[in-house]
Design an enzyme around this catalytic site. Structure first.
Site, PDB file in Angstrom:
ATOM      1  CG  HIS A 121      -1.935   0.999   1.337  1.00 30.32           C
ATOM      2  ND1 HIS A 121      -1.685   2.300   1.709  1.00 30.32           N
ATOM      3  CD2 HIS A 121      -3.280   0.914   1.107  1.00 30.32           C
ATOM      4  CE1 HIS A 121      -2.829   2.972   1.715  1.00 30.32           C
ATOM      5  NE2 HIS A 121      -3.801   2.163   1.344  1.00 30.32           N
ATOM      6  CG  ASP A 198       0.288  -2.195   6.081  1.00 29.66           C
ATOM      7  OD1 ASP A 198      -0.676  -2.281   6.866  1.00 29.66           O
ATOM      8  OD2 ASP A 198       0.198  -1.643   4.967  1.00 29.66           O
ATOM      9  CD  GLN A 201      -7.007  -4.321   4.051  1.00 33.73           C
ATOM     10  OE1 GLN A 201      -7.956  -5.058   4.283  1.00 33.73           O
ATOM     11  NE2 GLN A 201      -7.164  -3.058   3.701  1.00 33.73           N
ATOM     12  CE  LYS A 224      -7.444  -0.088   6.057  1.00 31.81           C
ATOM     13  NZ  LYS A 224      -8.290   0.295   4.922  1.00 31.81           N
ATOM     14  CB  CYS A 364      -3.714   3.374  -1.655  1.00 39.07           C
ATOM     15  SG  CYS A 364      -4.848   4.734  -1.361  1.00 39.07           S
TER      16      CYS A 364
END
Length: 409
Positions: A121, A198, A201, A224, A364
């Site tokens: 991302h 990261d 997600q 999220k 993104c």
């Protein structure tokens, strides 16, 4: 599977869009919020609203207890060893930028390497681009396999003894790929590099154990995972956070302020300058409790089932291309696709006319779009409140879009 009445906890889903019952398939961008989270934030503002760590009055004490209680909830959720390792921030983007601006600037020198992948991302690309430019470091990309996965052979070939930072997303927001973070961290550590994850997600969908992963930093966002916007978390190993300098200065993060010199509070507060995101932390704690009541294992199984069903149904549509791993067990609960000769924005517009919300664009992830040799894609992403009926609506909508544009062209 998730119980059938789970949608009843999400007030926003009880509406029509363009004359059709809403089907929300854009949770990878932001999830909807259950009533438990909405009520927790409402209660805070109605009953406990005050600043934290400052006053000695009752409201201040209650607010502080809720804020620090949320930190403990997060610690348990990602299985960190101490609340000192849990830093509240605006989200994943701020967290990664903080690592780059604090740890990165102090430890990366000219000629050193920073390693990421083509699937990242933008928030896990641009901070490292800027750090590399500033320091004269080399930004290296791990190439992807044909199915959009990372092979450990290519990871080993890319990481060297010059590598100082490896930063990889746990789950791709485009491909759905679930990366072998624990194995990548082991390779990074063998070369003396730190591992940044990261987790934006991943945290909403799978159990996270930062100690088992042995990552050095882990970042994720509340919005999220059924929580409010504007709140996220940076986990860092205590030994590293203690060495790092804060990047925001002001109230809350100070110990002593003189005319020309100041000192900082201990962890975690030295990274939380200014009035913190109190209501956001309260909402995030409520979201975590909601997800844990369902069970992260249950959520993961449900999403694999949704992805498998979606791929099976969508593959019956002529001219539709699905990107990412073919095996639903190797991907999270999303499907990114294109319909031949139809721009994904047009596909998304037709679906919206039928009350179905999907995402279209570059997500993104422009370097990944270039790797896929497309300008944009459409994406349907699933969460706890989605079921097979939603996917059936999606497939019917895609068939309608295909027929509509065949007639137009």
């Amino acid at each position: 599977m998730i119980q059938k009445d789970i949608k009843s906890y999400f007030p926003i889903l009880n509406q029509e869009v363009n004359g059709y019952p809403l089907v929300y398939l854009d949770s990878a961008a932001t999830s909807q919020k259950p009533i438990q989270v909405i009520e927790a934030i409402e209660k805070y503002y109605k009953m406990d609203n005050s600043n934290v760590h400052r006053g000695v009055h009752t409201l201040g004490n209650r607010a502080t207890e809720e804020y620090e209680g949320a930190r403990e909830t997060v610690r348990q959720f990602i299985r960190a060893s101490s609340t000192e390792e849990i830093i509240f921030m605006r989200g994943t983007t701020t967290a990664i930028n903080t690592v780059a601006s604090s740890y990165g600037k102090a430890n990366v020198e000219e000629g050193d390497e920073i390693v990421i992948s083509y699937m990242e991302h933008h928030s896990n690309i641009i901070p490292w681009q800027q750090l590399a430019k500033e320091k004269g470091a080399i930004l290296k990309y791990i190439d992807l396999e044909e199915d959009g996965t990372l092979s450990l052979e290519k990871v080993r070939a890319t990481i060297t003894n010059k590598t100082k930072i490896v930063s990889i997303m746990y789950v791709s927001n485009v491909l759905g790929t679930m990366n072998p973070i624990q194995d990548i961290a082991k390779i990074a550590h063998e070369h003396g590099a730190v591992m940044v994850v990261d987790g934006a997600q991943a945290a909403p969908h799978v159990k996270i154990d930062v100690q088992q992963l042995d990552c050095d930093f882990f970042a994720f966002s509340g919005h999220k995972m059924c929580g409010p916007t504007g709140i996220g978390v940076l986990y860092g190993k205590k030994s590293l956070l203690e060495q790092m300098e804060p990047v925001e200065f002001g109230g809350e993060m100070i110990d002593f302020v003189g005319l020309y010199e100041s000192t900082w509070k201990e962890l975690p507060w030295k990274f939380e300058g200014g009035t913190p995101i109190i209501a956001g932390a309260v909402g995030l704690a409520a979201a975590i409790k909601f997800l844990e009541e369902i069970g992260l294992d249950t959520i993961e199984r449900h999403e694999h089932a949704m992805a498998a069903y979606a791929m099976e149904r969508m593959q019956t549509i002529d001219g539709l291309t699905i990107y990412g791993p073919k095996d639903p067990e190797k991907r999270a609960g999303l499907v990114t696709f294109n319909l031949s000769d139809v721009h994904p924005h047009d596909v998304a517009t037709v679906l919206d006319m039928n009350g179905i919300a999907v995402r279209a664009g570059h997500h993104c992830a422009q370097p990944l779009m270039k790797w896929l040799d497309v300008s944009a894609t459409a994406r349907a992403s699933f969460y706890v409140y989605n079921d097979e009926a939603d996917i059936d609506r999606l497939v019917d909508g895609l068939q309608s879009a295909k027929e509509y544009f065949n007639d137009v062209y």
